[in-house]
Scaffold this active site. Structure first.
Site, short mmCIF file in Angstrom:
data_model
loop_
_atom_site.label_atom_id
_atom_site.label_comp_id
_atom_site.label_asym_id
_atom_site.label_seq_id
_atom_site.Cartn_x
_atom_site.Cartn_y
_atom_site.Cartn_z
N ASP A 166 3.36 2.17 17.70
CA ASP A 166 2.10 1.44 17.76
C ASP A 166 1.11 2.06 16.77
O ASP A 166 0.90 3.29 16.76
CB ASP A 166 1.52 1.50 19.17
CG ASP A 166 0.19 0.78 19.27
OD1 ASP A 166 0.19 -0.45 19.43
OD2 ASP A 166 -0.86 1.46 19.16
N ALA A 167 0.49 1.22 15.95
CA ALA A 167 -0.36 1.71 14.87
C ALA A 167 -1.55 2.51 15.37
O ALA A 167 -1.92 3.55 14.79
CB ALA A 167 -0.85 0.53 14.03
N GLU A 185 5.17 1.59 10.57
CA GLU A 185 5.39 0.15 10.69
C GLU A 185 6.09 -0.12 12.02
O GLU A 185 7.20 0.36 12.25
CB GLU A 185 6.22 -0.38 9.53
CG GLU A 185 6.57 -1.85 9.63
CD GLU A 185 5.36 -2.74 9.93
OE1 GLU A 185 5.42 -3.52 10.91
OE2 GLU A 185 4.34 -2.63 9.20
N SER A 227 0.81 -1.22 0.00
CA SER A 227 0.00 0.00 0.00
C SER A 227 0.85 1.28 0.00
O SER A 227 0.47 2.26 -0.65
CB SER A 227 -0.95 0.00 1.20
OG SER A 227 -1.87 -1.07 1.11
N ASP A 261 -4.53 -1.69 7.94
CA ASP A 261 -4.38 -3.01 7.30
C ASP A 261 -3.54 -3.92 8.19
O ASP A 261 -2.41 -4.27 7.87
CB ASP A 261 -3.71 -2.80 5.93
CG ASP A 261 -3.56 -4.09 5.14
OD1 ASP A 261 -4.18 -5.11 5.54
OD2 ASP A 261 -2.82 -4.09 4.14
#
Length: 278
Positions: A139-140, A115, A97, A160
């Site tokens: 952390d996402a 990431e 992506s 995602d």
């Protein structure tokens, strides 16, 4: 369900996800105002379809290779971006992506990638060298909230995750609720695998109870009937999809269903509003 992307790069889920991502960003770019594009689980950015992990599953043969074997012009933008990282007619590499988003950037747009895994983040920085992307390693879900509201006003958040953690869906639900309070007009795209229908229906119920007004569910079921215990397909939740995107969906979804249906199956791909589902 563990979904480490290097094992599944270029599969049918990627073809659907990235085709819809292109259409979504293109629709938003019909207005000249700048966009901030955020990828919370960016991965490595580029995958070797001939590598050991991808070869172990062989899923690209039923995904990107089928999309390239077809000729429908509806998928031309998708083929062009995949082709840009390859030499020759058949793809050997698959862009994640981050590269799709980088390809779509206009001069006024901003790209933020995240990431958490150090090795993948290092690989991502190498792949994105020479672009204007900012790469974070955190952390996402913390990053998702920290970047909102975006400085450009308009933007897209792509979520995602690999669904390695048992609480992944709960974290998405909680973070989306908080994100919507901070950035109610923002666009979000959340990818998910379709395996356990009961689990998925419970999650959709949790998301429906958030009361987000414009909340679309796109589901791609590969087989004509559920195949218990295996990967049955994938879907996307899309918050605040623009009108131009929803109008362009029917021919795109039909082209994807036709290109990706396994032998002996017609498959099914639908786009519905979450508040209109039973």
């Amino acid at each position: 369900m563990n979904y480490r992307h290097s094992f599944h790069a270029g599969n049918s889920a990627d073809v659907v996800k990235h085709s819809l991502l292109i259409a979504l960003v293109r629709a938003l770019q019909q207005k000249q105002g700048a966009l901030t594009l955020i990828d919370t689980h960016a991965g490595c950015g580029l995958y070797d379809l001939g590598g050991e992990q991808a070869q172990r599953t062989g899923e690209a043969a039923q995904g990107v290779l089928r999309a390239f074997a077809g000729s429908t012009p509806v998928l031309n933008d998708y083929r062009a971006i995949v082709g840009a990282v390859n030499v020759g007619a058949e793809p050997r590499l698959y862009p994640g992506s981050p590269q799709f988003l980088a390809h779509l950037l206009r001069p006024q747009d901003v790209l933020i990638l995240n990431e958490k895994h150090p090795e993948d983040a290092a690989a991502l920085r190498g792949v994105m060298r020479g672009t204007l992307a900012a790469v974070h390693e955190r952390d996402a879900y913390e990053l998702w909230l920290a970047m909102l509201p975006t400085r450009t006003g308009r933007g897209v958040v792509v979520v995602d995750p690999p669904y390695e953690q048992a609480d992944e869906r709960a974290r998405i639900t909680g973070t989306l609720a908080a994100a919507h309070r901070k950035w109610a007009h923002g666009v979000s795209m959340i990818w998910y695998p379709l395996k356990d229908r009961a689990t998925h229906q419970r999650w959709k119920g949790d998301l429906r109870r958030l009361g987000i007004p414009k909340f679309m569910s796109v589901e791609h079921w590969l087989y004509d009937a559920d195949q218990p215990g295996i990967y049955n397909g994938a879907g996307l939740f899309i918050v605040n999809p623009p009108y131009a995107f929803t109008q362009a969906l029917p021919p795109l979804l039909e082209a994807l269903r036709d290109a990706l249906a396994p032998e002996g199956h017609r498959g099914r791909i639908t786009a519905t509003w979450l508040d209109q589902q039973g």
